[in-house]
Each structure stands twice: as structure tokens, then as C-alpha cells.
Design a protein around this motif. Structure first.
Motif, PDB file in Angstrom:
ATOM      1  N   ILE A 136       6.068   1.617  -7.248  1.00 49.15           N
ATOM      2  CA  ILE A 136       5.430   2.398  -6.188  1.00 49.15           C
ATOM      3  C   ILE A 136       5.831   3.871  -6.188  1.00 49.15           C
ATOM      4  O   ILE A 136       5.073   4.734  -5.757  1.00 49.15           O
ATOM      5  CB  ILE A 136       5.719   1.754  -4.805  1.00 49.15           C
ATOM      6  CG1 ILE A 136       4.718   2.271  -3.762  1.00 49.15           C
ATOM      7  CG2 ILE A 136       7.169   1.988  -4.374  1.00 49.15           C
ATOM      8  CD1 ILE A 136       4.735   1.479  -2.465  1.00 49.15           C
ATOM      9  N   LEU A 137       7.038   4.181  -6.681  1.00 52.55           N
ATOM     10  CA  LEU A 137       7.500   5.571  -6.698  1.00 52.55           C
ATOM     11  C   LEU A 137       7.244   6.267  -8.037  1.00 52.55           C
ATOM     12  O   LEU A 137       7.627   7.425  -8.213  1.00 52.55           O
ATOM     13  CB  LEU A 137       8.998   5.630  -6.361  1.00 52.55           C
ATOM     14  CG  LEU A 137       9.396   5.151  -4.953  1.00 52.55           C
ATOM     15  CD1 LEU A 137      10.904   5.233  -4.761  1.00 52.55           C
ATOM     16  CD2 LEU A 137       8.676   5.968  -3.886  1.00 52.55           C
ATOM     17  N   ASN A 138       6.592   5.567  -8.968  1.00 49.35           N
ATOM     18  CA  ASN A 138       6.293   6.191 -10.260  1.00 49.35           C
ATOM     19  C   ASN A 138       5.314   7.352 -10.086  1.00 49.35           C
ATOM     20  O   ASN A 138       4.427   7.297  -9.232  1.00 49.35           O
ATOM     21  CB  ASN A 138       5.681   5.161 -11.222  1.00 49.35           C
ATOM     22  CG  ASN A 138       6.717   4.194 -11.763  1.00 49.35           C
ATOM     23  OD1 ASN A 138       7.606   3.763 -11.049  1.00 49.35           O
ATOM     24  ND2 ASN A 138       6.597   3.850 -13.031  1.00 49.35           N
ATOM     25  N   PRO A 139       5.462   8.413 -10.895  1.00 51.91           N
ATOM     26  CA  PRO A 139       4.550   9.563 -10.802  1.00 51.91           C
ATOM     27  C   PRO A 139       3.094   9.141 -10.956  1.00 51.91           C
ATOM     28  O   PRO A 139       2.756   8.382 -11.861  1.00 51.91           O
ATOM     29  CB  PRO A 139       4.997  10.457 -11.969  1.00 51.91           C
ATOM     30  CG  PRO A 139       6.425  10.092 -12.196  1.00 51.91           C
ATOM     31  CD  PRO A 139       6.503   8.611 -11.926  1.00 51.91           C
ATOM     32  N   GLY A 140       2.250   9.630 -10.064  1.00 53.98           N
ATOM     33  CA  GLY A 140       0.823   9.356 -10.163  1.00 53.98           C
ATOM     34  C   GLY A 140       0.377   8.009  -9.647  1.00 53.98           C
ATOM     35  O   GLY A 140      -0.788   7.639  -9.805  1.00 53.98           O
ATOM     36  N   ALA A 141       1.292   7.251  -9.011  1.00 51.53           N
ATOM     37  CA  ALA A 141       0.937   5.921  -8.515  1.00 51.53           C
ATOM     38  C   ALA A 141      -0.137   6.014  -7.435  1.00 51.53           C
ATOM     39  O   ALA A 141      -0.067   6.846  -6.531  1.00 51.53           O
ATOM     40  CB  ALA A 141       2.164   5.212  -7.968  1.00 51.53           C
ATOM     41  N   THR A 142      -1.155   5.168  -7.533  1.00 50.61           N
ATOM     42  CA  THR A 142      -2.253   5.107  -6.570  1.00 50.61           C
ATOM     43  C   THR A 142      -2.442   3.650  -6.146  1.00 50.61           C
ATOM     44  O   THR A 142      -1.901   2.734  -6.793  1.00 50.61           O
ATOM     45  CB  THR A 142      -3.563   5.606  -7.199  1.00 50.61           C
ATOM     46  OG1 THR A 142      -3.917   4.712  -8.286  1.00 50.61           O
ATOM     47  CG2 THR A 142      -3.422   7.026  -7.727  1.00 50.61           C
ATOM     48  N   PRO A 143      -3.192   3.392  -5.077  1.00 55.09           N
ATOM     49  CA  PRO A 143      -3.463   2.001  -4.695  1.00 55.09           C
ATOM     50  C   PRO A 143      -4.068   1.175  -5.832  1.00 55.09           C
ATOM     51  O   PRO A 143      -3.700   0.018  -6.027  1.00 55.09           O
ATOM     52  CB  PRO A 143      -4.443   2.156  -3.519  1.00 55.09           C
ATOM     53  CG  PRO A 143      -4.053   3.452  -2.891  1.00 55.09           C
ATOM     54  CD  PRO A 143      -3.708   4.339  -4.064  1.00 55.09           C
ATOM     55  N   LEU A 144      -4.992   1.781  -6.609  1.00 49.49           N
ATOM     56  CA  LEU A 144      -5.597   1.063  -7.741  1.00 49.49           C
ATOM     57  C   LEU A 144      -4.557   0.771  -8.808  1.00 49.49           C
ATOM     58  O   LEU A 144      -4.541  -0.328  -9.387  1.00 49.49           O
ATOM     59  CB  LEU A 144      -6.749   1.877  -8.337  1.00 49.49           C
ATOM     60  CG  LEU A 144      -7.443   1.254  -9.564  1.00 49.49           C
ATOM     61  CD1 LEU A 144      -7.983  -0.129  -9.242  1.00 49.49           C
ATOM     62  CD2 LEU A 144      -8.565   2.166 -10.068  1.00 49.49           C
ATOM     63  N   ALA A 145      -3.676   1.729  -9.081  1.00 50.13           N
ATOM     64  CA  ALA A 145      -2.624   1.530 -10.082  1.00 50.13           C
ATOM     65  C   ALA A 145      -1.717   0.371  -9.682  1.00 50.13           C
ATOM     66  O   ALA A 145      -1.394  -0.500 -10.504  1.00 50.13           O
ATOM     67  CB  ALA A 145      -1.812   2.807 -10.247  1.00 50.13           C
TER      68      ALA A 145
END
Length: 316
Positions: free
Chosen positions: A206-215
């Protein structure tokens, strides 16, 4: 389709802790210890450079500029490889906890001698084909462009990255599947074991760069697929290989960000237009795009057809 409990779940019934909420709490406590252990070497390597930056005139506070610098330092080959190889602590500590604290057998984590090599090799092929399918969909849709082969590729370093991803992929499978899923599966039903392990796996990103709900949804789907695959074949070797080759193909073969992190040592040089981030995943990488969602659903269909056919043959 009714999926019977695999032998590894039955072996995990000997685990001491039965309450599902306590199992989850213990998992996160062990996961915290694992995270600290995995960060020691990479942190020791990066701290001097980060401290030099903080003491310089360029430092203007913990802002986006500083975070970009941190990501730049993390992406350097020596630091990234140290991070990947340090995940071996995840495998080792998961085994130590399950074997000596929960008093479970190694088999209860999916560690089987029978067909270990063939399962691993088959998993490598599956992981490569799955992510190649993601790239193919992105290329067809124009969401990813393959510019050519990297003329500056260092073959030796490229192969070292492969070894590093083999360690990293196995580590996450031992943590989230061999440890968490099987601990819950041994005491509770298959659905709870699969959904909880996949959910924890998704939250870990969840804290990874660029994380989105779809990701995060795709990461969850990937976790469910890996769980079902592991249950189907009753060993951990196949999913360890799938995970490793998925990441290696993504980061070092096709040159696409792996859950928000990237590498310059890639076989192909690719570009991903920001205008098609919904397909290619944007900064998070292809795992954050619809193309990955489609391939994961196709993979589920193929896996369930295989399981249905295998069950039908067993009845004959």
C-alpha cells in the motif's frame, strides 16, 4: 467447484494457535521482525549517502524532492540487489517460526521433495508467460512501446538480478502463503485462508510509490491466484518460481517498474505513455493496469479448467 483441503493444510492442523484473530496478530508481529531484519543491510549501505544529502545545501526538508532522491539511491544496482537478497531473512524467519514456535512440519509450508524441480521449472515458465501476456496486451493497445534491446546491457549484472529475484519471490511466498495462508488453512476453511493471505499481501504494497486502488486490487488478485495455484499443486515451489519470474520479467527483461520500483539493467528498453496509465499502470508499473487484471482472470480460468480436468481424471 469444491476444492478439498491439500495435505499441507492438514499437516498445519498441528499449529498451536487456533483463534484466527490471534493468528493474524502474530503474523503481523513476525512480519515486523522480518521487515526489520530485511532492512538492516540495505539501510546500512544507504544511510551514509542520505546523511551527506541531508547535511548539504540541497536538502530543504522531508519533501517530494527528498523522497525522489531516496528512490534514486534505492534504485542503484548495489542497493537494489542488497534489498532483494536481504529478503532471504523472510524465508528463513518464516521457517523458524513455523517449525520451532508453531511446531509445524516443513511439509505444512508446502516444502515437498517430490517434483520440487519440475514444479519450480513449470512455475518459471508460467510466471514468464503470464507477464509476457501483460506486456503483449499493453503493446497491442499502445500502452507500452518496446523501443529496442538495451545496447548497454551488462549480462553478468542481469543474471545477478535474476538470482536476486529468485530469492525475493520465494521469500514473499514463504511469508504470505507458506506461513500465513497455511497457518489459517490448517485451522479454518480454505476461503478464509486464501482471502486473508491475499489481503495481507496486498496491504504490504500500500505504501509503494504509485500505488492506486486498481494496483492494490491487482496485487490482491495475484495473491488469490498464487494461493489457489499452491493449493492445487500442494507445494510452494511452483508459486515461488511464478512470483520470481513475474517480477524479473517485469523489471529486468521488459524494463517496467515493479510495484513502484525500477532498475536500469534491463534487456528491453520500453516506454509507457502516462496518458494510458489505466492500461499500463503508470508509476506503479504494469501490475497497476487493467492489462494485468485481464491476464490474471485468464490465468484463473486456465487454472480452474486444469483443476476440473484433474478432478475428473481422478474419478475414472
Amino acid at each position: 467447484m469444491n476444492i478439498p483441503k491439500p495435505d499441507m493444510f492438514k499437516e498445519a492442523e498441528s499449529a498451536r494457535v487456533k483463534n484466527i484473530f490471534l493468528q493474524i496478530i502474530i503474523f503481523y508481529a513476525v512480519f515486523l521482525v522480518i521487515s526489520i531484519a530485511e532492512s538492516i543491510v540495505p539501510s546500512a549501505m544507504m544511510i551514509p549517502e542520505l546523511m551527506d544529502y541531508i547535511m548539504s545545501d540541497e536538502f530543504t526538508g522531508v519533501n517530494q524532492k527528498y523522497m525522489n532522491f531516496v528512490m534514486e539511491v534505492q534504485a542503484r544496482p548495489s542497493n537494489m540487489l542488497a534489498t532483494l537478497f536481504s529478503t532471504v531473512f523472510g524465508t528463513v524467519l518464516s521457517i523458524i517460526y513455523c517449525r520451532f514456535i508453531e511446531k509445524r512440519s516443513l511439509g505444512s509450508m508446502g516444502m515437498r521433495k517430490k517434483k520440487a524441480v519440475s514444479s519450480y521449472l513449470a512455475g518459471m515458465l508460467v510466471g514468464f508467460l503470464m507477464f509476457s501476456g501483460v506486456v503483449l496486451l499493453n503493446v497491442i493497445s499502445g500502452a507500452v512501446r518496446i523501443e529496442g534491446i538495451n545496447p548497454d546491457l551488462n549480462i553478468g549484472l542481469f543474471l545477478i538480478y535474476l538470482c536476486a529475484w529468485l530469492v525475493q519471490g520465494m521469500s514473499e511466498e514463504f511469508i504470505f502463503r507458506g506461513f500465513l495462508m497455511n497457518s489459517i488453512g490448517g485451522k479454518h476453511n480454505i476461503i478464509s485462508a486464501v482471502l486473508i493471505s491475499a489481503g495481507a499481501f496486498s496491504l504490504a504494497h500500500i505504501l509503494n510509490p504509485g500505488a492506486t486502488p486498481l494496483a492494490l486490487f491487482n496485487i490482491f488478485l495475484f495473491g488469490v491466484f498464487m494461493s489457489v495455484y499452491m493449493i492445487c499443486f500442494d507445494n510452494i515451489w511452483g508459486v515461488s518460481a511464478i512470483h520470481s519470474l513475474w517480477n524479473f520479467s517485469q523489471g529486468n527483461l521488459f524494463g517496467i517498474s515493479v510495484s513502484g520500483t525500477g532498475s536500469d539493467e534491463t534487456f528491453f528498453i520500453t516506454s509507457s505513455p502516462e496518458s494510458k496509465a489505466i492500461l499500463n499502470g503508470g508509476a506503479f508499473g504494469a501490475e497497476g493496469g487493467i492489462s494485468s487484471t485481464v491476464i490474471l482472470f485468464i490465468a484463473f480460468i486456465i487454472l480452474f479448467l486444469y483443476m476440473f480436468k484433474a478432478k475428473k481424471n481422478d474419478r475414472k
